[in-house]
Design a protein around this motif. Structure first.
Motif, PDB file in Angstrom:
ATOM      1  N   GLN A 103       0.831  -1.200   0.000  1.00 60.40           N
ATOM      2  CA  GLN A 103       0.000   0.000   0.000  1.00 60.40           C
ATOM      3  C   GLN A 103       0.863   1.246   0.000  1.00 60.40           C
ATOM      4  O   GLN A 103       2.028   1.204   0.368  1.00 60.40           O
ATOM      5  N   PHE A 104       0.263   2.367  -0.441  1.00 59.86           N
ATOM      6  CA  PHE A 104       0.955   3.654  -0.367  1.00 59.86           C
ATOM      7  C   PHE A 104      -0.067   4.772  -0.298  1.00 59.86           C
ATOM      8  O   PHE A 104      -1.205   4.631  -0.755  1.00 59.86           O
ATOM      9  N   LYS A 105       0.350   5.867   0.298  1.00 68.50           N
ATOM     10  CA  LYS A 105      -0.495   7.056   0.337  1.00 68.50           C
ATOM     11  C   LYS A 105       0.396   8.283   0.468  1.00 68.50           C
ATOM     12  O   LYS A 105       1.292   8.318   1.300  1.00 68.50           O
ATOM     13  N   ALA A 106       0.158   9.260  -0.381  1.00 67.89           N
ATOM     14  CA  ALA A 106       0.847  10.546  -0.278  1.00 67.89           C
ATOM     15  C   ALA A 106      -0.221  11.581   0.049  1.00 67.89           C
ATOM     16  O   ALA A 106      -1.303  11.565  -0.532  1.00 67.89           O
ATOM     17  N   GLU A 107       0.096  12.445   0.994  1.00 70.51           N
ATOM     18  CA  GLU A 107      -0.880  13.447   1.413  1.00 70.51           C
ATOM     19  C   GLU A 107      -0.244  14.823   1.417  1.00 70.51           C
ATOM     20  O   GLU A 107       0.875  14.988   1.903  1.00 70.51           O
ATOM     21  N   VAL A 108      -0.944  15.803   0.845  1.00 70.27           N
ATOM     22  CA  VAL A 108      -0.438  17.173   0.866  1.00 70.27           C
ATOM     23  C   VAL A 108      -1.209  17.968   1.921  1.00 70.27           C
ATOM     24  O   VAL A 108      -2.381  17.718   2.163  1.00 70.27           O
ATOM     25  N   LYS A 109      -0.500  18.899   2.532  1.00 76.52           N
ATOM     26  CA  LYS A 109      -1.098  19.751   3.552  1.00 76.52           C
ATOM     27  C   LYS A 109      -1.023  21.190   3.051  1.00 76.52           C
ATOM     28  O   LYS A 109      -0.006  21.613   2.515  1.00 76.52           O
ATOM     29  N   GLY A 110      -2.117  21.928   3.182  1.00 76.15           N
ATOM     30  CA  GLY A 110      -2.128  23.340   2.814  1.00 76.15           C
ATOM     31  C   GLY A 110      -2.415  23.615   1.357  1.00 76.15           C
ATOM     32  O   GLY A 110      -2.301  24.744   0.901  1.00 76.15           O
ATOM     33  N   ALA A 111      -2.788  22.579   0.589  1.00 75.81           N
ATOM     34  CA  ALA A 111      -3.068  22.758  -0.840  1.00 75.81           C
ATOM     35  C   ALA A 111      -4.000  21.645  -1.311  1.00 75.81           C
ATOM     36  O   ALA A 111      -4.138  20.627  -0.641  1.00 75.81           O
ATOM     37  N   LYS A 112      -4.632  21.865  -2.468  1.00 76.83           N
ATOM     38  CA  LYS A 112      -5.521  20.851  -3.045  1.00 76.83           C
ATOM     39  C   LYS A 112      -4.924  20.313  -4.330  1.00 76.83           C
ATOM     40  O   LYS A 112      -4.451  21.077  -5.173  1.00 76.83           O
ATOM     41  N   ILE A 113      -4.956  19.002  -4.486  1.00 78.19           N
ATOM     42  CA  ILE A 113      -4.320  18.358  -5.638  1.00 78.19           C
ATOM     43  C   ILE A 113      -5.009  18.740  -6.954  1.00 78.19           C
ATOM     44  O   ILE A 113      -6.217  18.637  -7.088  1.00 78.19           O
ATOM     45  N   GLU A 114      -4.181  19.210  -7.887  1.00 81.98           N
ATOM     46  CA  GLU A 114      -4.633  19.552  -9.240  1.00 81.98           C
ATOM     47  C   GLU A 114      -4.340  18.403 -10.196  1.00 81.98           C
ATOM     48  O   GLU A 114      -5.083  18.130 -11.101  1.00 81.98           O
ATOM     49  N   TYR A 115      -3.164  17.794  -9.992  1.00 82.48           N
ATOM     50  CA  TYR A 115      -2.684  16.758 -10.897  1.00 82.48           C
ATOM     51  C   TYR A 115      -1.825  15.790 -10.089  1.00 82.48           C
ATOM     52  O   TYR A 115      -1.075  16.213  -9.221  1.00 82.48           O
ATOM     53  N   ALA A 116      -1.955  14.506 -10.385  1.00 77.48           N
ATOM     54  CA  ALA A 116      -1.082  13.522  -9.744  1.00 77.48           C
ATOM     55  C   ALA A 116      -0.909  12.341 -10.690  1.00 77.48           C
ATOM     56  O   ALA A 116      -1.802  12.023 -11.472  1.00 77.48           O
ATOM     57  N   MET A 117       0.256  11.711 -10.623  1.00 78.71           N
ATOM     58  CA  MET A 117       0.498  10.527 -11.427  1.00 78.71           C
ATOM     59  C   MET A 117       1.446   9.607 -10.679  1.00 78.71           C
ATOM     60  O   MET A 117       2.377  10.061 -10.017  1.00 78.71           O
ATOM     61  N   ALA A 118       1.162   8.312 -10.772  1.00 81.41           N
ATOM     62  CA  ALA A 118       2.016   7.299 -10.153  1.00 81.41           C
ATOM     63  C   ALA A 118       2.612   6.444 -11.266  1.00 81.41           C
ATOM     64  O   ALA A 118       1.965   6.212 -12.291  1.00 81.41           O
ATOM     65  N   TYR A 119       3.829   5.987 -11.056  1.00 83.98           N
ATOM     66  CA  TYR A 119       4.542   5.238 -12.083  1.00 83.98           C
ATOM     67  C   TYR A 119       5.105   3.937 -11.515  1.00 83.98           C
ATOM     68  O   TYR A 119       5.596   3.908 -10.389  1.00 83.98           O
ATOM     69  N   SER A 120       5.067   2.884 -12.330  1.00 83.85           N
ATOM     70  CA  SER A 120       5.660   1.614 -11.900  1.00 83.85           C
ATOM     71  C   SER A 120       7.165   1.636 -12.136  1.00 83.85           C
ATOM     72  O   SER A 120       7.911   0.928 -11.491  1.00 83.85           O
ATOM     73  N   GLN A 121       7.610   2.478 -13.091  1.00 81.26           N
ATOM     74  CA  GLN A 121       9.043   2.619 -13.340  1.00 81.26           C
ATOM     75  C   GLN A 121       9.371   4.083 -13.594  1.00 81.26           C
ATOM     76  O   GLN A 121       8.664   4.752 -14.341  1.00 81.26           O
ATOM     77  N   ALA A 122      10.429   4.562 -12.955  1.00 78.22           N
ATOM     78  CA  ALA A 122      10.865   5.941 -13.147  1.00 78.22           C
ATOM     79  C   ALA A 122      11.876   5.982 -14.280  1.00 78.22           C
ATOM     80  O   ALA A 122      12.612   5.023 -14.501  1.00 78.22           O
ATOM     81  N   ALA A 123      11.905   7.106 -14.977  1.00 76.74           N
ATOM     82  CA  ALA A 123      12.822   7.264 -16.107  1.00 76.74           C
ATOM     83  C   ALA A 123      14.272   7.193 -15.650  1.00 76.74           C
ATOM     84  O   ALA A 123      14.639   7.756 -14.631  1.00 76.74           O
ATOM     85  N   VAL A 124      15.074   6.460 -16.409  1.00 77.84           N
ATOM     86  CA  VAL A 124      16.515   6.422 -16.154  1.00 77.84           C
ATOM     87  C   VAL A 124      17.192   6.152 -17.501  1.00 77.84           C
ATOM     88  O   VAL A 124      16.730   5.319 -18.273  1.00 77.84           O
ATOM     89  N   GLY A 125      18.235   6.912 -17.819  1.00 75.37           N
ATOM     90  CA  GLY A 125      18.900   6.750 -19.113  1.00 75.37           C
ATOM     91  C   GLY A 125      17.925   6.985 -20.250  1.00 75.37           C
ATOM     92  O   GLY A 125      17.242   7.988 -20.286  1.00 75.37           O
ATOM     93  N   ALA A 126      17.839   6.020 -21.175  1.00 72.46           N
ATOM     94  CA  ALA A 126      16.955   6.160 -22.328  1.00 72.46           C
ATOM     95  C   ALA A 126      15.532   5.683 -22.032  1.00 72.46           C
ATOM     96  O   ALA A 126      14.649   5.777 -22.872  1.00 72.46           O
ATOM     97  N   GLN A 127      15.309   5.142 -20.852  1.00 73.53           N
ATOM     98  CA  GLN A 127      13.990   4.621 -20.502  1.00 73.53           C
ATOM     99  C   GLN A 127      13.065   5.727 -20.016  1.00 73.53           C
ATOM    100  O   GLN A 127      13.510   6.657 -19.356  1.00 73.53           O
ATOM    101  N   SER A 128      11.800   5.601 -20.327  1.00 71.09           N
ATOM    102  CA  SER A 128      10.810   6.598 -19.911  1.00 71.09           C
ATOM    103  C   SER A 128      10.097   6.134 -18.650  1.00 71.09           C
ATOM    104  O   SER A 128      10.140   4.964 -18.291  1.00 71.09           O
ATOM    105  N   ASP A 129       9.408   7.090 -18.012  1.00 69.95           N
ATOM    106  CA  ASP A 129       8.517   6.740 -16.916  1.00 69.95           C
ATOM    107  C   ASP A 129       7.434   5.816 -17.456  1.00 69.95           C
ATOM    108  O   ASP A 129       6.951   6.016 -18.573  1.00 69.95           O
ATOM    109  N   ILE A 130       7.047   4.821 -16.677  1.00 69.54           N
ATOM    110  CA  ILE A 130       5.937   3.957 -17.074  1.00 69.54           C
ATOM    111  C   ILE A 130       4.808   4.175 -16.070  1.00 69.54           C
ATOM    112  O   ILE A 130       4.940   3.817 -14.895  1.00 69.54           O
TER     113      ILE A 130
END
Length: 115
Positions: A49-76
């Protein structure tokens, strides 16, 4: 300042994985951003499980990725059904999340004092 970002999770496996968290506020204080990611790209942690929470602001945009970009690879990106976005939180969706997370990005709008 007036804004914050908290990341809570439970995971199994992985040894000495290094993760980074960045928080920032735009020059006009209108946007607050929070990013959590593994700079080496893919995480080998088994996230239950995971949860990210912001304080003092309302979420406009969010995205989660199974793989982060590294070298020639893109975020997935995770499939949309794997996580949910609420006003101040981004979290896994029980039964749909496939246990992979390597990056989480949030952009939130800060409250404005109207003149």
């Amino acid at each position: 300042g007036d804004y914050g970002c908290t990341f809570t999770y439970s995971a199994q496996g992985g040894t000495n994985e290094q993760w980074q968290m960045n928080v920032g506020v735009s020059e006009d204080n209108g946007l607050f951003s929070c990013s959590i990611w593994r700079p080496q790209g893919k995480s080998y942690l088994f996230f239950t499980q995971f949860k990210a929470e912001v304080k003092g602001a309302k979420i406009e945009y969010a995205m989660a990725y199974s793989q982060a970009a590294v070298g020639a690879q893109s975020d997935i990106p995770l499939k949309q059904e794997e996580f949910e976005i609420a006003e101040t939180t981004v979290s896994h969706r029980e039964g749909k999340f496939r246990f992979e997370l390597s990056k989480l990005m949030i952009v939130a709008k800060t409250p404005r004092d109207e003149l």
